[in-house]
Design a protein around this motif. Structure first.
Motif, PDB file in Angstrom:
ATOM      1  N   VAL A  32       0.846  -1.184   0.000  1.00 13.31           N
ATOM      2  CA  VAL A  32       0.000   0.000   0.000  1.00 13.31           C
ATOM      3  C   VAL A  32       0.888   1.242   0.000  1.00 13.31           C
ATOM      4  O   VAL A  32       1.998   1.218   0.551  1.00 13.31           O
ATOM      5  N   GLY A  33       0.430   2.298  -0.666  1.00 16.71           N
ATOM      6  CA  GLY A  33       1.145   3.560  -0.620  1.00 16.71           C
ATOM      7  C   GLY A  33       0.575   4.437   0.482  1.00 16.71           C
ATOM      8  O   GLY A  33      -0.577   4.285   0.886  1.00 16.71           O
ATOM      9  N   VAL A  34       1.398   5.369   0.993  1.00 13.15           N
ATOM     10  CA  VAL A  34       0.972   6.233   2.083  1.00 13.15           C
ATOM     11  C   VAL A  34       1.274   7.687   1.730  1.00 13.15           C
ATOM     12  O   VAL A  34       2.381   8.021   1.302  1.00 13.15           O
ATOM     13  N   ASP A  35       0.276   8.557   1.901  1.00 12.58           N
ATOM     14  CA  ASP A  35       0.447  10.012   1.807  1.00 12.58           C
ATOM     15  C   ASP A  35       0.300  10.607   3.203  1.00 12.58           C
ATOM     16  O   ASP A  35      -0.604  10.221   3.952  1.00 12.58           O
ATOM     17  N   VAL A  36       1.186  11.550   3.541  1.00  9.46           N
ATOM     18  CA  VAL A  36       1.049  12.312   4.777  1.00  9.46           C
ATOM     19  C   VAL A  36       1.059  13.782   4.380  1.00  9.46           C
ATOM     20  O   VAL A  36       2.075  14.319   3.943  1.00  9.46           O
ATOM     21  N   GLU A  37      -0.081  14.441   4.513  1.00 10.87           N
ATOM     22  CA  GLU A  37      -0.267  15.815   4.060  1.00 10.87           C
ATOM     23  C   GLU A  37      -0.563  16.726   5.250  1.00 10.87           C
ATOM     24  O   GLU A  37      -1.241  16.322   6.197  1.00 10.87           O
ATOM     25  N   VAL A  38      -0.061  17.959   5.190  1.00 11.71           N
ATOM     26  CA  VAL A  38      -0.305  18.934   6.246  1.00 11.71           C
ATOM     27  C   VAL A  38      -0.975  20.159   5.632  1.00 11.71           C
ATOM     28  O   VAL A  38      -0.484  20.719   4.655  1.00 11.71           O
ATOM     29  N   ASP A  39      -2.114  20.539   6.195  1.00 11.51           N
ATOM     30  CA  ASP A  39      -2.771  21.803   5.833  1.00 11.51           C
ATOM     31  C   ASP A  39      -2.427  22.812   6.915  1.00 11.51           C
ATOM     32  O   ASP A  39      -2.801  22.641   8.078  1.00 11.51           O
ATOM     33  N   ARG A  40      -1.699  23.874   6.554  1.00 11.27           N
ATOM     34  CA  ARG A  40      -1.251  24.857   7.525  1.00 11.27           C
ATOM     35  C   ARG A  40      -1.946  26.196   7.300  1.00 11.27           C
ATOM     36  O   ARG A  40      -2.126  26.632   6.166  1.00 11.27           O
ATOM     37  N   ILE A  41      -2.296  26.843   8.386  1.00 14.71           N
ATOM     38  CA  ILE A  41      -2.855  28.192   8.347  1.00 14.71           C
ATOM     39  C   ILE A  41      -1.681  29.174   8.405  1.00 14.71           C
ATOM     40  O   ILE A  41      -0.881  29.128   9.337  1.00 14.71           O
ATOM     41  N   PRO A  42      -1.522  30.059   7.417  1.00 10.13           N
ATOM     42  CA  PRO A  42      -0.399  31.002   7.438  1.00 10.13           C
ATOM     43  C   PRO A  42      -0.433  31.897   8.669  1.00 10.13           C
ATOM     44  O   PRO A  42      -1.494  32.190   9.215  1.00 10.13           O
ATOM     45  N   VAL A  43       0.752  32.323   9.105  1.00 10.63           N
ATOM     46  CA  VAL A  43       0.838  33.261  10.220  1.00 10.63           C
ATOM     47  C   VAL A  43       0.080  34.537   9.848  1.00 10.63           C
ATOM     48  O   VAL A  43       0.260  35.094   8.771  1.00 10.63           O
ATOM     49  N   GLY A  44      -0.791  34.990  10.725  1.00 14.05           N
ATOM     50  CA  GLY A  44      -1.591  36.172  10.442  1.00 14.05           C
ATOM     51  C   GLY A  44      -2.927  35.856   9.791  1.00 14.05           C
ATOM     52  O   GLY A  44      -3.715  36.745   9.516  1.00 14.05           O
ATOM     53  N   GLY A  45      -3.172  34.549   9.534  1.00 18.58           N
ATOM     54  CA  GLY A  45      -4.457  34.151   8.977  1.00 18.58           C
ATOM     55  C   GLY A  45      -4.404  33.974   7.468  1.00 18.58           C
ATOM     56  O   GLY A  45      -3.364  34.086   6.833  1.00 18.58           O
ATOM     57  N   GLY A  46      -5.548  33.675   6.887  1.00 18.10           N
ATOM     58  CA  GLY A  46      -5.633  33.449   5.452  1.00 18.10           C
ATOM     59  C   GLY A  46      -5.965  32.000   5.144  1.00 18.10           C
ATOM     60  O   GLY A  46      -6.205  31.186   6.046  1.00 18.10           O
ATOM     61  N   SER A  47      -6.014  31.668   3.861  1.00 16.71           N
ATOM     62  CA  SER A  47      -6.341  30.313   3.436  1.00 16.71           C
ATOM     63  C   SER A  47      -5.209  29.355   3.780  1.00 16.71           C
ATOM     64  O   SER A  47      -4.028  29.713   3.748  1.00 16.71           O
ATOM     65  N   GLY A  96      -4.035   5.811   3.113  1.00 16.72           N
ATOM     66  CA  GLY A  96      -3.485   4.712   2.329  1.00 16.72           C
ATOM     67  C   GLY A  96      -4.049   4.757   0.926  1.00 16.72           C
ATOM     68  O   GLY A  96      -5.232   5.060   0.727  1.00 16.72           O
ATOM     69  N   ILE A  97      -3.209   4.485  -0.064  1.00 14.15           N
ATOM     70  CA  ILE A  97      -3.639   4.559  -1.469  1.00 14.15           C
ATOM     71  C   ILE A  97      -3.174   3.318  -2.225  1.00 14.15           C
ATOM     72  O   ILE A  97      -2.196   2.666  -1.845  1.00 14.15           O
ATOM     73  N   TYR A 117       3.225  18.234   1.553  1.00 12.68           N
ATOM     74  CA  TYR A 117       3.377  16.842   1.957  1.00 12.68           C
ATOM     75  C   TYR A 117       4.623  16.622   2.804  1.00 12.68           C
ATOM     76  O   TYR A 117       5.701  17.154   2.514  1.00 12.68           O
ATOM     77  N   LEU A 118       4.466  15.792   3.859  1.00 12.36           N
ATOM     78  CA  LEU A 118       5.597  15.233   4.580  1.00 12.36           C
ATOM     79  C   LEU A 118       6.070  13.948   3.914  1.00 12.36           C
ATOM     80  O   LEU A 118       7.243  13.592   3.973  1.00 12.36           O
ATOM     81  N   ALA A 119       5.148  13.230   3.308  1.00 16.05           N
ATOM     82  CA  ALA A 119       5.455  11.995   2.576  1.00 16.05           C
ATOM     83  C   ALA A 119       4.445  11.864   1.450  1.00 16.05           C
ATOM     84  O   ALA A 119       3.275  12.211   1.619  1.00 16.05           O
TER      85      ALA A 119
END
Length: 206
Positions: A13-28, A65-66, A33-35
């Motif tokens: 199986v393949g693995v993705d590790v993704e991070v959604d971060r909020i920019p400093v000061g706000g915004g979208s 898992g993908i 990806y970490l992996a």
């Protein structure tokens, strides 16, 4: 972040590790990806992080898992995450190179992290190739407050699907210094989307 296959798993199986971060000061939020599509063989395990990663309030960690076609799988992986809560002196940052960075294209360097009034101890700089085809090179450099430049990595080739941790040990960045990803040396075809993601974690020294 520790990932393993369930006891009855029969295929890789393949693995993705993704991070959604909020920019400093706000915004979208900004996704990176970490992996990316890292294979976990039958009965295998994966320790995703060689160095600790800082998550900021509002950040989201996604692990999936993908299959061989990149489609999501149910009940394909087991995940164990260890964490601790700390203070606001810790810094976490992540971004992807813009889609318009191309071979022979001159663009501004991509700012990663700055040590403004206090030095920063950088614990982790992680580079991930998010392309299904192609190895790409990238440079990461530090500009000191005195205007001196030194490279943490120069034209470092990141293989397809691979992640590279630049910090075997923490790196101290003095006050007035900042880290850039040198976009002019990122080997990205102008017709392709972003290929190299970067994640930086550290803490201010106060």
């Amino acid at each position: 972040v520790y990932i393993s296959q369930p006891p009855l798993a029969k295929t890789e199986v393949g693995v993705d590790v993704e991070v959604d971060r909020i920019p400093v000061g706000g915004g979208s939020s900004v996704s990176s990806y970490l992996a990316f599509d890292v294979p976990v063989p039958v009965g295998g395990v994966l320790e995703v992080l060689k160095q600790p990663a800082v998550m900021n309030p509002g950040d989201v960690l996604k692990i999936r898992g993908i299959d061989a076609d990149g489609s999501g799988l149910s009940d394909a992986i087991d995940v164990c995450i260890s964490y601790e809560e700390t203070n606001s002196n810790y810094i976490g940052y992540g971004t992807a190179t813009p889609a318009n960075v191309g071979l022979g294209t001159t663009v501004a360097n991509i700012g990663i992290i700055s040590a403004t009034t206090n030095p920063v101890m950088v614990q982790s700089i992680r580079l991930t190739n998010t392309e299904f085809v192609g190895d790409y090179d990238v440079s990461v450099k530090v500009i000191t407050g005195a205007g001196q430049t030194f490279y943490l990595a120069r034209n470092l080739m990141i293989p397809s699907f691979a992640s590279v941790e630049l910090c075997d040990t923490p790196k101290r960045i003095e006050a007035g210094s900042y880290i850039l990803m040198d976009a002019e040396t990122v080997g990205i075809d102008a017709n392709e989307a972003s290929t190299i993601d970067i994640q930086v974690s550290g803490r201010q020294i106060v």
